[in-house]
Write an enzyme that holds these catalytic residues in place. Structure first.
Site, short mmCIF file in Angstrom:
data_model
loop_
_atom_site.label_atom_id
_atom_site.label_comp_id
_atom_site.label_asym_id
_atom_site.label_seq_id
_atom_site.Cartn_x
_atom_site.Cartn_y
_atom_site.Cartn_z
N LYS A 223 -5.09 -1.03 0.35
CA LYS A 223 -5.23 -1.28 1.78
C LYS A 223 -5.52 0.02 2.52
CE LYS A 223 -0.22 -1.10 2.75
NZ LYS A 223 -0.19 0.06 3.66
N LYS A 252 4.71 0.99 2.17
CA LYS A 252 3.98 2.26 2.19
C LYS A 252 3.56 2.57 3.63
CE LYS A 252 4.19 1.81 -2.27
NZ LYS A 252 5.39 2.31 -2.90
N ASP A 253 3.09 3.80 3.81
CA ASP A 253 2.64 4.22 5.13
C ASP A 253 1.51 3.31 5.64
OD1 ASP A 253 3.57 6.68 3.50
OD2 ASP A 253 3.74 7.34 5.58
N LYS A 254 1.51 3.06 6.93
CA LYS A 254 0.44 2.26 7.53
C LYS A 254 -0.82 3.09 7.70
CE LYS A 254 -0.94 -0.31 11.67
NZ LYS A 254 -0.53 -0.81 13.01
N GLN A 337 9.13 8.30 10.10
CA GLN A 337 8.74 6.89 9.99
C GLN A 337 9.97 5.98 9.97
OE1 GLN A 337 7.93 9.53 7.90
NE2 GLN A 337 6.30 8.85 6.54
#
Length: 622
Positions: A223, A252-254, A337
């Site tokens: 993604k 996971k990180d966006k 985050q």
């Protein structure tokens, strides 16, 4: 590409020793020969941080509201070395942050194939003229969320023929294995009645699945610049399925390119692979069938490639900082985050949950971030009216799949029961709030532990026994006899809970004091709402990354990528190259971290730069 001259691991040549010769801060005697009373560091021993983040008291808008959350607001203050640091832009482009999950076997998860296995069963995917519309899907999701096995949902049959009814029954079965359907007639109108599946109904559902095939399809999810929950929602909209059928090992990180494993129950790989024709910024591949689904925590870590653009440091300073990261490590702080990007930090919501202040919890989640911002009209409406229906009608499009929307739906259903209303928010999000409060306390205690005792094990610290098993039962208090066998990387601090032990030196008392300032006691952590109970856990103070590598790049065009994604490799695209006479400079770093360690905190150690969104937005226009 200008390669770092000190990447050699073996041989220990003089050039590498000279490049990496700087000492870590809080330099201590490695002999641990002093078995007497613990000597605390004095204020004068602590190296002053030149660019320390603003404190919460300093960083306000005059009315007591935070302008933007900064590192010191959540306990992130110290560093392990005394390098000067340098400035660079983190995540100027989402392609500058690449994350590949490492599965439980330690293998890096890659997207290298998008074809289903041979002899897979083909089930066409159609994104047009669905037999279940978005309202039907929402009602089915609500039925599952309610977990009321005596409830049912009736869906009108718009075209009364057998083919349409059959497709509707198939769509219900595909949506969730928990549901079954039947055709009924109400006032002369054919309806599809959906209810929770009985044991006999579940047997009928299993009839279409190959008997010898494992129940779960596992795939690599690639993604770009998307949140994992949003991606699962998009997939489910196309497949007309419930999100409950999907599971993964961790978020996971966006703002990144990420690759991770996902499992889904009883969906053919062919059906999933066909989505690649219609999805944007998402690819599914490397399909296989497995017996068990993934659960949160089913990974050994993550591998990162991080590019810092427009760096100001000298090459020697960057090489020295990277040597320190490789050889000494970094403080294992929970990254920004963990606490959200909005002015209302998630740990504030978590504190209110632990204090059982339910209306305060709701108001914090829905509170306006800026009453002057047109995009916050719906929040202002809630503040002024406390009317869930009118607030829902004002929700912007980017909140269609959000905790706020689910909460408002819960309030609409039962305005007199805030605990019930909060239960509409997905469990993982609700747990994020209380875990965020734990994380803030842990960060603050890690800072105090390092300030008071430096970077060596001391009597009264905690460590974990080497054997596998429940870490909550493997913690022990460090004594004089343990000191010669332990390194700072072995020392852990507890995330607050009712089922763990605390350090026996001053830090143990400071845990209790800090929580008491918030009105939270150890008894508060054992919550009558079971899912908010916090048994506690242990987390290492210092982490040393593995597979550390880095290079210094020169470039001219800020829009061109400086990393190569799995998708680009798969498509045969050439990797980016350094421009010899480039006017701009970037540091490209690569490393692996264990689960729940934050790459941004490793970057922070290298640069000595605040990683908060509010600071980063002040030095870039992304």
């Amino acid at each position: 590409m200008e390669e770092n001259p000190s990447l050699k691991r073996d041989g220990g040549d003089e050039d590498e020793l000279e490049t990496c010769s700087k000492k870590p801060r809080f330099q201590t005697d490695d002999s641990n020969s002093d078995s007497g009373p613990i000597e605390k560091f004095q204020d004068s021993d602590v190296v002053t941080i030149k660019e320390e983040a603003l404190s919460a008291e300093e960083n306000n808008d005059g009315d007591g509201g935070l302008v933007g959350l900064r590192e010191a607001d959540v306990g992130i203050v110290e560093y392990v070395n005394e390098e000067d640091g340098f400035q660079g832009v983190l995540k100027q482009r989402f392609q500058d942050f690449v994350v590949n999950e490492r599965n439980k076997s330690g293998e890096v998860v890659r997207l290298s194939n998008v074809e289903p296995p041979e002899n897979d069963v083909e089930t066409p995917v159609s994104s047009t003229s669905p037999v279940l519309n978005s309202t039907d899907i929402d009602r089915l999701s609500g039925l599952i969320e309610s977990n009321n096995r005596s409830s049912s949902v009736n869906i009108m049959v718009l075209k009364d023929d057998k083919e349409t009814r059959t497709k509707m029954h198939e769509a219900v079965r595909a949506f969730s294995s928990k549901l079954e359907s039947s055709t009924i007639e109400v006032d002369g109108q054919k309806m599809i009645q959906v209810s929770f599946a009985t044991q006999e109904g579940r047997k009928r559902k299993n009839a279409g699945w190959p008997k010898k095939r494992p129940e779960y399809c596992k795939f690599a999810l690639y993604k770009e610049n998307k949140d994992i929950n949003d991606v699962i929602n998009i997939i489910c909209k196309y497949l007309k399925m419930s999100t409950h059928l999907f599971s993964f090992a961790g978020s996971k990180d966006k703002r990144a390119i990420t690759v991770q494993e996902v499992t889904v129950k009883k969906v053919f790989a062919t059906r999933l692979s066909q989505l690649n024709k219609v999805l944007r910024g998402i690819k599914l591949g490397n399909f296989s069938y497995v017996k068990t689904p993934l659960s949160l925590g089913d990974l050994s870590g993550n591998h990162f490639i991080v590019v810092l653009r427009n760096v100001t440091g000298e090459d020697g300073a960057m090489n020295s900082a990277m040597c320190s990261l490789r050889d000494v490590g970094f403080i294992n702080y929970f990254g920004m985050q963990r606490f959200g990007n909005s002015l209302i930090a998630t740990h504030q919501v978590g504190r209110a949950i632990l204090l059982r202040q339910w209306n305060e919890v709701i108001d914090l989640i829905l509170k306006p971030r800026s009453e002057e911002d047109e995009r916050d009209r719906w929040r202002v409406n809630w503040k002024q009216t406390k009317d869930a229906r009118s607030t829902l009608e004002m929700l912007p499009s980017n909140k269609r799949h959000s905790a706020e929307k689910e909460l408002l739906l819960g309030i609409l259903k039962n305005s007199d029961n805030p605990i019930y209303a909060l239960s509409y928010i997905p469990r993982t999000t609700r747990m994020m709030y209380v875990h965020s409060y734990q994380s803030k306390i842990w960060n603050a205690m890690a800072t105090k532990r390092i300030q008071e005792y430096g970077l060596k094990p001391v009597v009264g610290d905690l460590a974990l026994k080497a054997n596998d098993g429940d870490s909550n039962k493997n913690a022990y208090v460090v004594t004089d006899s343990d000191l010669n066998e332990l390194k700072i990387e072995d020392i852990v601090l507890p995330q607050p809970g009712y089922n763990i032990i605390y350090p026996t030196h001053s830090i143990g008392d400071q845990y209790k004091a800090m929580m008491e300032e918030d009105g939270v006691t150890l008894q508060s952590l054992k919550h009558e709402v079971k899912e908010y109970s916090l048994p506690g856990a242990y987390r290492k103070i210092i982490v040393k990354p593995s597979n550390v590598n880095w290079s210094i790049l020169k470039y001219n065009d800020s829009l061109l990528p400086l990393t190569q994604s799995d998708l680009e490799v798969f498509e045969g695209k050439a990797p980016p190259q350094s421009v010899t006479d480039g006017k701009l400079k970037a540091l490209k770093m690569e490393f692996s971290l264990p689960p729940s360690s934050y790459a941004t905190m490793a970057v922070r150690e290298v640069t000595k730069m605040d990683t908060s969104a509010s600071f980063q937005s002040s030095i870039t226009n992304y």
